[in-house]
Structures are given as C-alpha cells and as structure tokens.
Design an enzyme around this catalytic site. Structure first.
Site, mmCIF file in Angstrom:
data_model
loop_
_atom_site.group_PDB
_atom_site.id
_atom_site.type_symbol
_atom_site.label_atom_id
_atom_site.label_comp_id
_atom_site.label_asym_id
_atom_site.label_seq_id
_atom_site.Cartn_x
_atom_site.Cartn_y
_atom_site.Cartn_z
ATOM 1 N N HIS A 261 0.836 -1.209 0.000
ATOM 2 C CA HIS A 261 0.000 0.000 0.000
ATOM 3 C C HIS A 261 0.872 1.261 0.000
ATOM 4 C CE1 HIS A 261 -3.707 2.311 1.089
ATOM 5 N NE2 HIS A 261 -2.809 3.140 1.611
ATOM 6 N N GLU A 262 1.781 1.342 0.953
ATOM 7 C CA GLU A 262 2.639 2.532 1.026
ATOM 8 C C GLU A 262 3.550 2.597 -0.203
ATOM 9 O OE1 GLU A 262 1.760 4.757 3.087
ATOM 10 O OE2 GLU A 262 0.490 3.421 4.285
HETATM 11 CO CO CO Z 1 -3.261 5.243 1.864
#
Ligand code: CO
Length: 497
Positions: A261-262
């Site tokens: 995600h990051e």
């Molecule tokens: Co986010």
C-alpha cells in the site's frame, strides 16, 4: 521566460523548501527521534509552518498572481499552475488570524478530549468539544463559500472539484449493490486463514517486504523503508520519498499489505516530475487519486492470484514450516477473507466501503443540521447493524475509533473509497491497453504496469482534476460499476457464488 512567472516559481520553491524541511522533522519524529526530543520538536515544527503561512499569504505573491492570471503569454501548464496557486492564495486570505488560532486551539482540545474519551469509552465527555469544533467547521464552510452544499467546501480541501451531490449517487450505488453482494458471501462457508497468524520470523518478513518494494519498481536510491507504529509515506521531493511499515510476529498480513500500500503511494510520488518541484504540476492531484495508486497496488495487484503465483514460492522458501503444505490458491483465499467487523482500518476490501458509507452519511447529516452531535453514537450503531449486520459493543470500538473528526477533518473519509473506485476503473483501462498484462504479472514483471501509471497519471502532477484525469484515461467519469464488476468476478470465484 516570463519574468513574473520566474518570480512566482522562485517564491513557490522557497515555500516548498520550508515545508519539506518541516516534513523531514515530522518523518524523524515518527521514526528515530529520541523521546526527550519531542518538546522542542513541536516548537520547531510550529515555527516552520508559521513561516510557510507567512510566505504563502505575502501580499507580493498576491499581486504577482493577479497579474499572471491575466497573462496570455503563459503556456497551458504555466497557466494551470498559476490558477491553482491563485485559488489557494485567496482561500488562505479568507481566514483571519483570529479564526485560524481559534480553530487550531479547538482542534488541540478536541483531540485531547477524543484521546481520553476513547480510552475511557466515554463519548459524553467528548461531545461538547466535538460540537464546538463542528460549529467552527460550519463557519469555515461559509467563509470559504460553496455553490450548492456546505459540505462541498470541506470536500474541496482533500478532493478538489468533488461535489456531495455526486458522492450521494456513488454511495447509493454502494448501498444498492455491495450490501446485497456481501450478504450473499456471508452465507457461504468461510475460507481458512489461521496459518497467517502462526509465528513468522520478523527479520525474514522485513527482508521479504524489501523484495516486494524492489519488484514494484520502488527506487531505493530515491527513498528508504523504516518502521513506525502507523505505516505512512512522506516525500521531500520526487527523489526522496520514504515509506514506513510495521511487522507483527503473529500476523503475516500486516507487513505485506501495508508495504505494498505505502509502496503504491511512494511510486506516485517518485513518478512526479522533479523539474516541477514546488509547483502544482509537481504535486499530486487529490487524496482520492493518491489513494487510487496505493489501493491499485495493494488490492488489484497485491491481492491477486497472478501476483502470488510468482511470489508465493519465494515466501514459501522463507517460511517452509508455516507455508510448506500451502498453495498459492490457499494463500490467495486467506488474504481475501470477507467478514463484517467493527474497525474500519482492519476491514476487508469489500466491507471497507460500508465503513466509509456510514461516515459519509453521518457527515452529510451533521452539515445539513439533521443530526446533533449527542445523537451520533445511536445513529452510528444503528447503521452498523443495518449495513454490516453487527452490534457495536461500545463507543471505543464504534464512533470513537477514528481520529479524523477530532482533527476537524470532515470530508476526508470519502477519499478512501474514491481511491478504490478510481483504482478499479484505471485497472480496467490498463488491462485493455497493456498486452497480456496478467501473463506479465504472473512472470513477476510489474514494470509495464508501472510504466503505464507513469505515463497516464504520475507525469502530469496536478495538471488535471481527478475527474478530468479519469475521463482522459478511461473515456468516462468515475463509474462505480468498474469496482462492482471487479468485486463480483473476484469474490464469486473465491466464495463459489
Ligand atoms: Co493510503
């Protein structure tokens, strides 16, 4: 080049230099700062943000912008930059110093009250603070101005151009389609995921997360990964974009999907044009588009079978005791469990949007004066029963769970769902335009996808609004059907529907 434009550029770059210096201090605060550094760090950050405000509201900048906005010799890109800054400048000018101070003081008090209330499961002690902050935020809407709905003024801070009328339609679609689909899933036998919570060596998990970032095309010469209690991405320029993640010895899910995600957020920042540093054309479009990048990588890629057909054998090699007798398909099923739950941040890819739907409906009711703050817990619990079929056990696990409202961040939540919906639509187009994308992913080759995102999204910075970009890429505005089609196809297979 136009001298006024050069002066404007210089002024904006200076503001960015100060702002990003503050961002470095913030990053340090979340990662490596020793505890005793906290007190003066807060002061250092306040000084820098005061300087940013001072430079941004400088009358000289205003005059320059007034001239530039009438200047017909600017290129299209230059004009758009000026337009964005002109809008932001006059927005900032609407705030009196007194109002800014009042908001900032009220936010601090409300945040403290929320923090205590969450620990003590005591909404009543928090309600008067939240009520006061909400009243100020409603005042802020009037101050900023709006065309149709006061909430649009809140939305515009996070998702420029977004309108509540459009979001109402979008979330009605969520209600009409997704609620029913999740009910169908709930009637099916649940898939097995107990092995995800066995013991996994932390160093090996960490090494694997670095491998995943590298495979996505994250540039370690222009960034680094560290640990923090809440994973985040921050950037100081496109050549210094940092991510954090967290490791849990007894939950393999945490590091894998927070890293991806990051990483998705970071690829967007690393792909912004470095030559446009400090200007809108070098910045991200909106929170919704930023989140579309993280969720596309996390969910559409990172929770797909194709991706794990390549990567699961590598993970198996690292953890033969836990995963030796499992297949990529077992792993795929375990990472995509759909199950209604209380806490938004732990929710699966589908029920997540009910958490946002509920918050959106509540925020709208608050700004339409149809709901009083002291009625919040009751309505919250009723909606969790209605949409998720669960009884909220207490306010700490209910209406008090998120920090956002205590910060005055109304209008923020919808951007999370927008991210997933944009991601599905972008992914649909990418699959049509990149030949054999799935085969490439199965072979561990993610570069064609990254290249596509660079060309279609990252390189433009803020030259388009979210809606314009979506139209340009996919030929239409944001359409919930893309997400629904993706969800139906994926989860009908996973749950034998
Ligand atoms: Co986010």
């Amino acid at each position: 080049m136009n001298t006024n434009y050069q002066l404007y550029q210089k002024h904006l770059k200076k503001i960015s230099d100060i702002g990003f210096a503050a961002a470095v201090l913030q990053w340090d605060q979340e990662t490596y700062m020793p505890p005793k550094g906290a007190a003066l760090r807060a002061q250092q950050l306040a000084t820098l943000s005061g300087l940013v405000h001072e430079h941004f509201t400088d009358e000289k900048l205003g005059k320059l912008l007034d001239e530039l906005i009438k200047d017909t010799s600017l290129s299209d890109k230059e004009f758009k930059n000026v337009m964005h800054t002109h809008k932001d400048y006059y927005k900032q000018k609407k705030y009196s110093t007194g109002f800014v101070e009042e908001i900032s003081r009220t936010v601090s008090e409300t945040f403290q009250a929320w923090h205590q209330a969450k620990i003590n499961n005591d909404f009543k002690s928090y309600a008067p603070f939240l009520d006061k902050l909400l009243t100020l935020k409603k005042k802020e809407c009037e101050l900023l101005g709006y065309e149709n709905h006061p909430y649009d003024a809140m939305l515009d801070q996070y998702e420029p151009g977004a309108k509540s009328a459009h979001l109402k339609i979008l979330f009605n679609d969520v209600k009409a389609n997704l609620v029913e689909f999740v009910k169908q899933i709930a009637q099916k036998p649940q898939n097995a995921d107990a092995f995800m919570f066995a013991e996994y060596d932390e160093q090996k998990q960490w090494d694997f997360s670095l491998y995943l970032l590298k495979q996505m095309g994250y540039d370690f010469e222009a960034g680094r990964q560290d640990k923090s209690s809440h994973p985040f991405t921050t950037h100081f320029n496109a050549h210094d974009v940092r991510v954090t993640t967290r490791v849990n010895k007894n939950d393999l899910n945490e590091i894998i999907w927070s890293t991806i995600h990051e990483g998705g957020h970071a690829l967007y920042e690393q792909g912004l044009p470095i030559t446009e540093y400090g200007l809108p054309s070098g910045e991200y479009i909106s929170l919704g588009i930023h989140e579309s990048q993280s969720r596309l990588w996390e969910n559409n890629i990172g929770r797909s079978l194709a991706y794990w057909e390549y990567n699961f054998p590598k993970l198996q090699e690292l953890f033969p005791q836990n995963l030796g007798d499992k297949t990529a398909l077992d792993f795929y099923k375990a990472m995509n469990i759909v199950k209604p739950s209380f806490i938004r941040t732990n929710a699966d890819e589908l029920t997540y949007h009910f958490h946002i739907l509920i918050r959106f409906e509540i925020e709208m009711a608050l700004f339409e004066e149809k709901l009083a703050v002291n009625e919040l817990p009751e309505l919250w619990n009723a909606k969790y029963k209605e949409y998720l079929g669960i009884d909220v056990p207490n306010d700490t696990k209910g209406v008090l769970q998120d920090v956002h409202w205590s910060h005055g961040s109304f209008g923020y939540f919808p951007t999370y769902s927008l991210g997933s919906f944009y991601a599905a639509q972008f992914m649909h187009t990418a699959t049509q335009q990149i030949s054999n994308l799935e085969e490439k992913i199965k072979a561990g080759n993610l570069m064609p996808l990254l290249e596509w995102l660079r060309i279609n999204i990252h390189q433009y910075g803020k030259q388009y609004l979210a809606d314009e970009l979506c139209q340009k890429i996919s030929g239409e505005k944001l359409n919930f059907n893309y997400f629904m089609t993706y969800a139906k196809e994926k989860y009908s297979f996973l749950y034998n529907l």
